[in-house]
Design an enzyme around this catalytic site. Structure first.
Site, PDB file in Angstrom:
ATOM      1  N   CYS A 290       0.800  -1.232   0.000  1.00  0.00           N
ATOM      2  CA  CYS A 290       0.000   0.000   0.000  1.00  0.00           C
ATOM      3  C   CYS A 290       0.829   1.277   0.000  1.00  0.00           C
ATOM      4  O   CYS A 290       0.537   2.222  -0.728  1.00  0.00           O
ATOM      5  CB  CYS A 290      -0.999  -0.016   1.145  1.00  0.00           C
ATOM      6  SG  CYS A 290      -0.267   0.013   2.802  1.00  0.00           S
ATOM      7  N   HIS A 348      -2.909   1.383   6.758  1.00  0.00           N
ATOM      8  CA  HIS A 348      -3.129   1.365   5.318  1.00  0.00           C
ATOM      9  C   HIS A 348      -2.826   2.774   4.818  1.00  0.00           C
ATOM     10  O   HIS A 348      -3.114   3.757   5.491  1.00  0.00           O
ATOM     11  CB  HIS A 348      -4.575   0.968   4.985  1.00  0.00           C
ATOM     12  CG  HIS A 348      -4.834   0.917   3.515  1.00  0.00           C
ATOM     13  ND1 HIS A 348      -3.970   0.298   2.646  1.00  0.00           N
ATOM     14  CD2 HIS A 348      -5.834   1.433   2.747  1.00  0.00           C
ATOM     15  CE1 HIS A 348      -4.437   0.420   1.410  1.00  0.00           C
ATOM     16  NE2 HIS A 348      -5.564   1.117   1.446  1.00  0.00           N
ATOM     17  N   ASP A 371      -7.112   6.009  -3.670  1.00  0.00           N
ATOM     18  CA  ASP A 371      -6.360   4.847  -3.182  1.00  0.00           C
ATOM     19  C   ASP A 371      -6.029   3.915  -4.343  1.00  0.00           C
ATOM     20  O   ASP A 371      -6.907   3.265  -4.898  1.00  0.00           O
ATOM     21  CB  ASP A 371      -7.192   4.101  -2.130  1.00  0.00           C
ATOM     22  CG  ASP A 371      -6.383   3.020  -1.428  1.00  0.00           C
ATOM     23  OD1 ASP A 371      -5.266   2.714  -1.892  1.00  0.00           O
ATOM     24  OD2 ASP A 371      -6.864   2.479  -0.422  1.00  0.00           O
ATOM     25  N   ASN A 411     -14.084   4.238  10.194  1.00  0.00           N
ATOM     26  CA  ASN A 411     -15.156   4.405  11.187  1.00  0.00           C
ATOM     27  C   ASN A 411     -15.918   3.129  11.549  1.00  0.00           C
ATOM     28  O   ASN A 411     -16.870   3.207  12.340  1.00  0.00           O
ATOM     29  CB  ASN A 411     -16.179   5.425  10.673  1.00  0.00           C
ATOM     30  CG  ASN A 411     -15.844   6.839  11.109  1.00  0.00           C
ATOM     31  OD1 ASN A 411     -15.537   7.083  12.258  1.00  0.00           O
ATOM     32  ND2 ASN A 411     -15.890   7.769  10.167  1.00  0.00           N
ATOM     33  N   ASP A 413     -17.396  -0.209  13.233  1.00  0.00           N
ATOM     34  CA  ASP A 413     -17.406  -0.767  14.598  1.00  0.00           C
ATOM     35  C   ASP A 413     -16.664  -2.103  14.592  1.00  0.00           C
ATOM     36  O   ASP A 413     -16.715  -2.848  13.606  1.00  0.00           O
ATOM     37  CB  ASP A 413     -18.839  -1.021  15.075  1.00  0.00           C
ATOM     38  CG  ASP A 413     -19.613   0.273  15.292  1.00  0.00           C
ATOM     39  OD1 ASP A 413     -18.977   1.337  15.326  1.00  0.00           O
ATOM     40  OD2 ASP A 413     -20.842   0.212  15.420  1.00  0.00           O
TER      41      ASP A 413
END
Length: 678
Positions: A290, A348, A371, A411, A413
């Site tokens: 990456c 990342h 990306d 973000n 969970d």
């Protein structure tokens, strides 16, 4: 007598003609004005939305707009525009125009015209051909003047990549060296990178990347028209940096076997990668991960004139089923289990590019995530973005492009599930683990980290932890790892507890493999008491698994209440830093362009065994060629190597050194920022 008269008449006709002798594109002066000086190309390099000046030397009489017409033809592939030279008027911000600035009428001076050509701020990025046609009542003559490369212009207010601050323009367009951040949120490693946009031939290779894209191959005219828009360019480059579905630059490899190419950890700059791609007739370069994909994309975007920075997201979620929840499974002994397709990468790396987003309506201009690491398809190709950072922060997950995917990366969970024999013993949800730290290099010469987490994340929820892990000192290769487990009893009754601590080796982008160290014991804890237990892992216990640059350790502790069978888990993923190489400059305050200087590279071997490897020293604008040498260093011995260099560019330059160790399969690094005086 008649013959002589005819000759005189002919001479008078020749001297009465306007005839172009030569044309100067004024490469040096135009490039300084356009802030493209230093960019290496076979053509003149310009920025759109800004005039450039051409000088025309002519024979015969001076130019007369009543007798001849000058028309520029500006050609981009199958597209062209004809631009007549005006002697008065105002340039248009939306179309090409040309004006006569002045002409020299002195009969004793060489005849000369100075003409300003204006490109619109929305002109397409590309390599143009320039022609000049001279039309009179009796003849038409065309002159081929050469080529120019047109880039985006963050200095021009009308350009959709305009950036207000000169400091930020210098950082995100002109700066050719920087830092990439790796490791883990609790132990960030800064890694030097040379973006190399000024290196020989690199700009031409970046332009070739646009020409080779599937979009250009499918419909060249439509591709060239779309190249006015940085949103389009960003999507093309994001797909072309990886080779999944095109003639892209880099092949990804996360297997650990790089024997038929170069290990991603060994790259230290973009020029080697881009040149190798070009020299092998655009075959994919092996290999990237990456941070390599992102760093190369940063080079290409900066070269094209689009302000760009490299960003690292620590604890980056890869949500495969788009439910915004990452499920992690542990055994009751604290061993992380490879169940489920979702994963959390320790870090990342992507890029952000600065541009307007008229396609999203108001409010989403500014930084956009792009990306190039091939993860998921976007519009049928492996690419991602541009996703507006503001849309991610506002949870506008229906916004193009790829906002839901990036939103989950920062973000999602995390649901932690402890199981025994397929049966769930306990579950808990952590809303703060993912996107624990999002950072980039701070603008300016300081080489420090800038925390930009708040630009992506909504507010975090308060944590209530009965157990936590903490390192007593930063983990460094060759030293004992020392950490503590803190257990807090939050109720008024004593408890009998079982403690299970487990260390597993892992790579940054996937779940851990086997356990290499563990400890289990019972303990009693009184009402509202806090107990701290210290643990150590010796170098011998981790050295065989924890030496590669991007290997990490997953450390987890499960505390079990014997009576209630309630279980609480705390985990920490961390990297063990390699020792640094030290670089010192002999006359650090007096480094002057074109004057030889000496750098001293030193390293003390901290290991109990001798190590051998290859030392490489490089520096864009400082060293023409990399300096390479083999060496062996005994235990506790200090290596000293002098490297001579001659700076050929003024400003902030970076000298970097890497030592690839054969015995321990790790890479040691060091860098030094040098201020070169003009």
């Amino acid at each position: 007598m008649r013959t002589t008269s005819m000759q005189m008449s002919f001479r008078e006709t020749v001297s009465d003609k306007f005839k172009i002798r030569n044309v100067h594109l004024q490469q040096s002066q135009n490039q300084i004005r356009h802030k493209t000086d230093g960019l290496s190309s076979s053509t003149l390099v310009l920025r759109r939305g800004q005039p450039f000046t051409i000088l025309i030397n002519n024979d015969g009489r001076p130019f007369d707009p009543l007798k001849e017409k000058l028309v520029f033809k500006i050609v981009l592939g199958p597209l062209f525009v004809e631009v007549p030279v005006s002697v008065s008027g105002q340039p248009s911000p939306s179309q090409w125009s040309a004006f006569l600035e002045r002409s020299v009428l002195d009969p004793n001076a060489p005849r000369m015209l100075s003409i300003s050509l204006f490109s619109p701020a929305s002109a397409s990025v590309g390599v143009y051909s320039l022609q000049l046609r001279v039309e009179t009542r009796w003849s038409v003559k065309t002159h081929l003047l050469g080529q120019f490369t047109l880039l985006c212009n963050p200095w021009c207010q009308a350009d959709s990549v305009f950036l207000q601050s000169e400091e930020l323009r210098n950082e995100y367009i002109r700066n050719d060296c920087g830092l990439l951040f790796k490791g883990s949120a609790g132990n960030v490693v800064s890694r030097p990178w040379s973006f190399d946009q000024y290196e020989k031939g690199i700009l031409d290779i970046c332009m070739k990347m646009l020409q080779l894209s599937p979009q250009a191959q499918a419909n060249v005219e439509r591709d060239l028209l779309n190249r006015s828009n940085p949103v389009y360019i960003g999507r093309v480059v994001s797909a072309m940096v990886n080779c999944q579905d095109d003639k892209g630059v880099l092949m990804g490899n996360w297997s650990g076997d790089y024997s038929d190419g170069v290990s991603p950890s060994k790259w230290s700059g973009s020029a080697d990668i881009l040149r190798k791609w070009s020299e092998t007739q655009f075959s994919p370069v092996k290999y990237g991960q990456c941070w390599v994909f992102a760093a190369v994309m940063c080079t290409v975007m900066r070269a094209l004139g689009i302000p760009t920075r490299v960003v690292t997201n620590f604890n980056s979620a890869h949500d495969t089923n788009t439910n915004m929840v990452i499920e992690e499974y542990y055994s009751e002994m604290g061993e992380k289990l490879s169940i489920g397709r979702d994963s959390i990468w320790n870090f990342h790396v992507w890029v952000e590019s600065w541009m307007k987003r008229p396609d999203l309506g108001g409010g989403y201009d500014g930084w956009q995530v792009l990306d190039p690491t091939p993860q998921e398809l976007s519009g049928g190709m492996y690419r991602c973005g541009p996703a507006a950072v503001k849309a991610i922060h506002e949870q506008k997950v229906n916004t193009p492009y790829d906002v839901p995917f990036v939103y989950a990366e920062v973000n999602a969970d995390v649901r932690t599930i402890i199981i025994r024999n397929g049966k769930i013993l306990s579950t808990s949800i952590d809303k703060d683990k993912v996107g624990a730290l999002i950072c980039t290099k701070r603008p300016g010469p300081s080489m420090l980290m800038q925390n930009i987490t708040e630009e992506y994340k909504t507010e975090t929820s308060p944590q209530s932890i009965g157990v936590s892990l903490q390192f007593l000192k930063a983990p460094v290769v060759g030293e004992t790892l020392s950490f503590s487990v803190t257990i807090v009893n939050k109720v008024a009754v004593p408890k009998l507890l079982k403690k299970h601590v487990n260390a597993q080796n892992k790579e940054y982008h996937r779940n851990p493999t086997g356990t290499f160290w563990e400890a289990h014991d019972d303990l009693k804890i009184g009402p509202y008491e806090t107990v701290v237990v210290k643990h150590e892992i010796s170098f011998n216990e981790y050295m065989m698994v924890e030496v590669a640059e991007d290997s990490l350790v997953n450390l987890a502790v499960v505390i079990e209440d014997v009576k209630s069978q309630e279980r609480v888990l705390a985990s920490e993923e961390f990297n063990i830093c390699s020792p640094d190489l030290n670089i010192q400059i002999q006359n650090e305050q007096l480094v002057i362009i074109n004057k030889q200087e000496v750098a001293l590279v030193t390293f003390t071997n901290p290991f109990k065994v001798a190590v051998s490897g290859e030392l490489t020293v490089s520096g864009s604008g400082l060293l023409e060629e990399k300096v390479e040498m083999s060496l062996t260093i005994q235990p506790r011995e200090t290596m000293r190597r002098a490297v001579r260099f001659i700076p050929r560019m003024a400003g902030a330059r970076m000298l970097q050194a890497s030592l690839v160790l054969r015995d321990l399969s790790t890479v040691l690094r060091g860098f030094k920022t040098i201020s070169v005086q003009a």
